[in-house]
Write a protein that holds these residues in place. Structure first.
Motif, mmCIF file in Angstrom:
data_model
loop_
_atom_site.group_PDB
_atom_site.id
_atom_site.type_symbol
_atom_site.label_atom_id
_atom_site.label_comp_id
_atom_site.label_asym_id
_atom_site.label_seq_id
_atom_site.Cartn_x
_atom_site.Cartn_y
_atom_site.Cartn_z
ATOM 1 N N VAL A 379 0.850 -1.187 0.000
ATOM 2 C CA VAL A 379 0.000 0.000 0.000
ATOM 3 C C VAL A 379 0.889 1.242 0.000
ATOM 4 O O VAL A 379 2.061 1.200 0.377
ATOM 5 C CB VAL A 379 -0.938 0.019 1.226
ATOM 6 C CG1 VAL A 379 -1.906 -1.125 1.170
ATOM 7 C CG2 VAL A 379 -0.142 -0.022 2.522
ATOM 8 N N GLY A 380 0.323 2.356 -0.399
ATOM 9 C CA GLY A 380 1.083 3.605 -0.431
ATOM 10 C C GLY A 380 1.619 3.913 -1.816
ATOM 11 O O GLY A 380 1.533 3.102 -2.746
ATOM 12 N N ARG A 381 2.192 5.097 -1.939
ATOM 13 C CA ARG A 381 2.692 5.557 -3.227
ATOM 14 C C ARG A 381 3.961 4.815 -3.631
ATOM 15 O O ARG A 381 4.864 4.611 -2.817
ATOM 16 C CB ARG A 381 2.982 7.061 -3.155
ATOM 17 C CG ARG A 381 3.344 7.687 -4.488
ATOM 18 C CD ARG A 381 3.486 9.191 -4.354
ATOM 19 N NE ARG A 381 4.544 9.531 -3.415
ATOM 20 C CZ ARG A 381 4.849 10.779 -3.084
ATOM 21 N NH1 ARG A 381 4.149 11.782 -3.560
ATOM 22 N NH2 ARG A 381 5.829 11.016 -2.225
ATOM 23 N N LYS A 382 4.018 4.394 -4.878
ATOM 24 C CA LYS A 382 5.197 3.707 -5.378
ATOM 25 C C LYS A 382 6.313 4.720 -5.614
ATOM 26 O O LYS A 382 6.070 5.853 -6.014
ATOM 27 C CB LYS A 382 4.875 2.970 -6.679
ATOM 28 C CG LYS A 382 3.902 1.806 -6.506
ATOM 29 C CD LYS A 382 3.668 1.087 -7.810
ATOM 30 C CE LYS A 382 2.701 -0.080 -7.619
ATOM 31 N NZ LYS A 382 2.443 -0.798 -8.882
ATOM 32 N N ASN A 458 13.139 -0.808 4.042
ATOM 33 C CA ASN A 458 12.607 -2.179 4.051
ATOM 34 C C ASN A 458 11.512 -2.354 3.000
ATOM 35 O O ASN A 458 11.382 -3.420 2.394
ATOM 36 C CB ASN A 458 12.064 -2.518 5.435
ATOM 37 C CG ASN A 458 13.171 -2.713 6.455
ATOM 38 O OD1 ASN A 458 14.318 -2.979 6.094
ATOM 39 N ND2 ASN A 458 12.843 -2.582 7.732
ATOM 40 N N ASN A 459 10.717 -1.299 2.781
ATOM 41 C CA ASN A 459 9.697 -1.361 1.718
ATOM 42 C C ASN A 459 10.358 -1.499 0.352
ATOM 43 O O ASN A 459 9.877 -2.251 -0.511
ATOM 44 C CB ASN A 459 8.826 -0.105 1.745
ATOM 45 C CG ASN A 459 7.663 -0.240 2.709
ATOM 46 O OD1 ASN A 459 7.311 -1.326 3.132
ATOM 47 N ND2 ASN A 459 7.051 0.873 3.066
ATOM 48 N N ASP A 460 11.455 -0.768 0.158
ATOM 49 C CA ASP A 460 12.175 -0.876 -1.118
ATOM 50 C C ASP A 460 12.779 -2.263 -1.291
ATOM 51 O O ASP A 460 12.791 -2.821 -2.395
ATOM 52 C CB ASP A 460 13.269 0.197 -1.197
ATOM 53 C CG ASP A 460 12.702 1.586 -1.455
ATOM 54 O OD1 ASP A 460 11.503 1.682 -1.770
ATOM 55 O OD2 ASP A 460 13.447 2.578 -1.342
ATOM 56 N N LEU A 461 13.286 -2.837 -0.189
ATOM 57 C CA LEU A 461 13.811 -4.202 -0.247
ATOM 58 C C LEU A 461 12.707 -5.194 -0.599
ATOM 59 O O LEU A 461 12.912 -6.130 -1.382
ATOM 60 C CB LEU A 461 14.440 -4.579 1.094
ATOM 61 C CG LEU A 461 15.810 -3.974 1.414
ATOM 62 C CD1 LEU A 461 16.177 -4.246 2.868
ATOM 63 C CD2 LEU A 461 16.880 -4.539 0.489
ATOM 64 N N GLN A 462 11.524 -4.961 -0.005
ATOM 65 C CA GLN A 462 10.388 -5.842 -0.287
ATOM 66 C C GLN A 462 9.970 -5.735 -1.747
ATOM 67 O O GLN A 462 9.679 -6.757 -2.391
ATOM 68 C CB GLN A 462 9.219 -5.492 0.638
ATOM 69 C CG GLN A 462 7.982 -6.361 0.474
ATOM 70 C CD GLN A 462 8.202 -7.800 0.884
ATOM 71 O OE1 GLN A 462 9.022 -8.095 1.763
ATOM 72 N NE2 GLN A 462 7.493 -8.720 0.234
ATOM 73 N N ARG A 463 9.931 -4.516 -2.272
ATOM 74 C CA ARG A 463 9.556 -4.333 -3.684
ATOM 75 C C ARG A 463 10.561 -4.999 -4.618
ATOM 76 O O ARG A 463 10.184 -5.567 -5.649
ATOM 77 C CB ARG A 463 9.438 -2.840 -4.006
ATOM 78 C CG ARG A 463 8.176 -2.198 -3.467
ATOM 79 C CD ARG A 463 7.942 -0.834 -4.082
ATOM 80 N NE ARG A 463 6.643 -0.311 -3.688
ATOM 81 C CZ ARG A 463 6.420 0.455 -2.628
ATOM 82 N NH1 ARG A 463 7.465 0.804 -1.859
ATOM 83 N NH2 ARG A 463 5.222 0.884 -2.330
ATOM 84 N N GLU A 464 11.846 -4.921 -4.259
ATOM 85 C CA GLU A 464 12.868 -5.583 -5.067
ATOM 86 C C GLU A 464 12.663 -7.098 -5.049
ATOM 87 O O GLU A 464 12.768 -7.767 -6.076
ATOM 88 C CB GLU A 464 14.253 -5.227 -4.531
ATOM 89 C CG GLU A 464 15.389 -5.799 -5.380
ATOM 90 C CD GLU A 464 16.754 -5.420 -4.837
ATOM 91 O OE1 GLU A 464 17.667 -5.201 -5.653
ATOM 92 O OE2 GLU A 464 16.905 -5.358 -3.601
ATOM 93 N N LYS A 465 12.341 -7.620 -3.872
ATOM 94 C CA LYS A 465 12.068 -9.054 -3.741
ATOM 95 C C LYS A 465 10.846 -9.457 -4.551
ATOM 96 O O LYS A 465 10.817 -10.527 -5.171
ATOM 97 C CB LYS A 465 11.868 -9.380 -2.257
ATOM 98 C CG LYS A 465 11.629 -10.845 -1.959
ATOM 99 C CD LYS A 465 11.429 -11.049 -0.464
ATOM 100 C CE LYS A 465 11.134 -12.510 -0.142
ATOM 101 N NZ LYS A 465 10.917 -12.715 1.320
ATOM 102 N N MET A 466 9.841 -8.575 -4.572
ATOM 103 C CA MET A 466 8.596 -8.882 -5.280
ATOM 104 C C MET A 466 8.768 -8.905 -6.797
ATOM 105 O O MET A 466 7.909 -9.421 -7.503
ATOM 106 C CB MET A 466 7.528 -7.850 -4.892
ATOM 107 C CG MET A 466 7.044 -8.006 -3.451
ATOM 108 S SD MET A 466 6.149 -6.565 -2.824
ATOM 109 C CE MET A 466 4.722 -6.567 -3.899
ATOM 110 N N SER A 467 9.858 -8.343 -7.291
ATOM 111 C CA SER A 467 10.096 -8.325 -8.740
ATOM 112 C C SER A 467 10.782 -9.596 -9.235
ATOM 113 O O SER A 467 10.918 -9.804 -10.439
ATOM 114 C CB SER A 467 10.945 -7.105 -9.117
ATOM 115 O OG SER A 467 12.245 -7.208 -8.538
ATOM 116 N N GLN A 468 11.201 -10.464 -8.320
ATOM 117 C CA GLN A 468 11.890 -11.690 -8.695
ATOM 118 C C GLN A 468 10.897 -12.728 -9.208
ATOM 119 O O GLN A 468 9.761 -12.805 -8.744
ATOM 120 C CB GLN A 468 12.680 -12.236 -7.507
ATOM 121 C CG GLN A 468 13.764 -11.289 -7.010
ATOM 122 C CD GLN A 468 14.383 -11.739 -5.700
ATOM 123 O OE1 GLN A 468 14.036 -12.781 -5.153
ATOM 124 N NE2 GLN A 468 15.316 -10.946 -5.192
#
Length: 556
Positions: A379-382, A458-468
């Motif tokens: 959630v929140g702005r990308k 941590n949100n940026d780390l999560q987004r990076e993980k979600m792109s795998q």
């Protein structure tokens, strides 16, 4: 008095035993056989003993497993109570599913179903224990075990459930609440009704007051109705508990708190529309219903669905119903708690959700219970794609400080304060960096500085993980649960339940979930039967083919 149903054996005089063989085969190949074999025996009657008397001199109850099973079948075929009882008496498939084919008289009437629901709801009001939810979840666990679902992966989704109550304008709401209190006073002592309020008892007064009001008159009419409300409140508050403890008086008090404020002159004034909260009374016929604006305005409740699945099939193993202001984040806490209480200590479970169920702190706490939260989005702005995200800055996990930038340069100074990373880099090094146009670093007098909260990084780390690709493959498994709300609306009419109130609605939702699970089980039973038949015919074919081939070789 509570008694178990011990008559579940067929006899030689059973009507089914007297049928021709081909009719028996038709019966055994329909849904009733699967229900009889896989659902009915699993119903735990003892669970419901608490809602019946322990006095052995009282009349025994109708068998609980028959009532539970009937209410499930009612939802499977979307019948009214009258249609259900008619089917029970005239359709032998219903009797066969419930082991009642040999009964001289079927043991259930419409009143039996109504009384059972009322007992269950009264018990939940007293204890907070939802017996139907417990039973449905146990039946789901039994079905999951048969379908070889190992409970290692769950997916979660929620849906709005509309109340059957009418959406009222403010005029209609205030009038309806006033009218209910006046009716109570009329029965209690009609001389206590304020003179101005006597018109409520006149035929056609509601239409005259509300529906024949022009827009310009609406404000003055609202003030008049609220003045009546205040009069009724003053009158009732001085009376005994028969009135002050009544539901309609309590609704009057709640409505006045929701809709009005006390001004400087100690007079009630209507609140501005924006000041009225979503928890305010929407309709006195359904006091539990709340308002939430999501896509469109909804008055009612929100259901949460937890589906356990494997590669082949799935079962809804948990559900809940709350006022619609209950957030997905709170449902997430409830699901994590429920899973942790049921699973083994060393068992690892993946919980696939959308972004509204996910929070970093929640995820950390869930991991302590071996539950991995896997959000499909955050959630929140990308973050902007024009800048490097903060996950590219390396962090020392022990010291909890930034140790290098995306280009590998080490900072001149680095520290962590108030859960935020701060690092200072040489301006000369930054000037020569090929990534300087994309770097989120800020130029200051002596150094170039970066400061970012742990949460943001941590949100940026999560987004990076979600792109795998591995993560995307897991998230794609959540798609099926998003189809359940559509099925519950179209097939099971969850938005059109002919009842009001949170507890009663949750009871009906429970049986809809049970019906959904049975149909899932039935589909898999039929599929397995078809697969078994196909394998049998293939085996027969191979046997005859090999015999033919062997004979041919001998002839040659």
């Amino acid at each position: 008095m509570f008694c178990k149903n011990n008559t579940q054996q067929t006899t030689f005089l059973d009507p089914v035993a007297q049928m021709p063989k081909y009719l028996q085969n038709i019966l055994k190949n329909c849904w009733a056989q699967s229900f009889r074999d896989y659902v009915f025996p699993q119903i735990n009657e003892e669970r419901f003993s608490v809602i019946y008397s322990s006095n052995h001199a009282s009349r025994p109850n109708t068998p609980i497993n028959i009532i539970i099973a009937l209410l499930m079948i009612k939802e499977i075929f979307q019948q009214t109570d009258e249609e259900l009882i008619g089917s029970l008496h005239f359709d032998i498939r219903y009797q066969y599913a419930l082991y009642t084919t040999a009964y001289d008289k079927q043991p259930v009437s419409i009143n039996t179903l109504t009384n059972f629901r009322n007992r269950v709801i009264e018990y939940e009001q007293l204890t907070g224990i939802d017996l139907i939810k417990l039973e449905v979840e146990v039946l789901a666990a039994s079905a999951a075990k048969y379908l070889c679902i190992d409970n290692k992966k769950v997916r979660v989704d929620s849906l709005m459930v509309s109340s059957s109550c009418k959406k009222l304008s403010r005029l209609e709401l205030v009038y309806s609440v006033n009218y209910r209190v006046i009716k109570d006073l009329n029965e209690y002592n009609n001389s206590l009704i304020p003179e101005e309020c006597l018109t409520y008892l006149e035929k056609g007064n509601k239409n005259e007051t509300i529906y024949r009001t022009q827009d310009l008159e609406a404000t003055s009419k609202l003030l008049t109705l609220l003045r009546h409300s205040e009069m009724l409140y003053d009158t009732c508050s001085k009376l005994d508990s028969i009135i002050t403890n009544s539901e309609n008086y309590q609704l009057l008090v709640r409505m006045l708190q929701d809709q009005t404020t006390i001004d400087e002159n100690n007079k009630l004034t209507p609140k501005v529309g924006k000041e009225i909260t979503s928890t305010s009374l929407q309709n006195p016929t359904d006091p539990d219903a709340t308002f939430r604006f999501k896509y469109t305005g909804n008055i009612g409740y929100v259901a949460n669905i937890v589906e356990t699945f494997n590669d082949d099939t799935s079962i809804i193993t948990d559900y809940d119903l709350k006022p619609n202001i209950y957030s997905d984040s709170r449902f997430s806490d409830d699901v994590i708690k429920a899973i942790s209480e049921k699973k083994k200590a060393d068992e690892k479970i993946q919980m696939i959700t959308d972004g509204a169920y996910y929070e970093q702190e929640k995820s950390k706490e869930a991991l302590k219970q071996n539950i991995e939260l896997i959000p499909g989005e955050l959630v929140g702005r990308k973050p902007s794609t024009d800048k490097l995200d903060y996950s590219k800055f390396a962090v020392d996990k022990e010291k909890n400080i930034i140790i290098s930038c995306p280009n590998g340069a080490e900072p001149e100074e680095s520290y962590n304060k108030s859960n935020a990373y701060t690092a200072k880099f040489s301006k000369d090094i930054c000037e020569k960096c090929p990534l300087k146009n994309k770097c989120p670093i800020k130029s200051q007098k002596k150094f170039n500085t970066i400061s970012v909260s742990e949460k943001r990084r941590n949100n940026d780390l999560q987004r990076e993980k979600m792109s795998q690709s591995e993560y995307i493959e897991i998230i794609n498994q959540r798609a099926d649960v998003e189809g359940i709300p559509s099925v519950l609306r179209r097939r099971y009419k969850i938005d059109n339940m002919p009842i009001l109130g949170l507890l009663r609605s949750k009871l009906w939702v429970g049986f809809k979930i049970a019906a959904y699970n049975f149909k899932k089980l039935l589909v898999n039973l039929l599929k397995n039967t078809a697969d078994a038949l196909n394998k049998f015919f293939i085996a027969i074919f191979l046997v005859f083919y090999n015999i033919f081939k062997l004979n041919k070789l001998k002839l040659e």
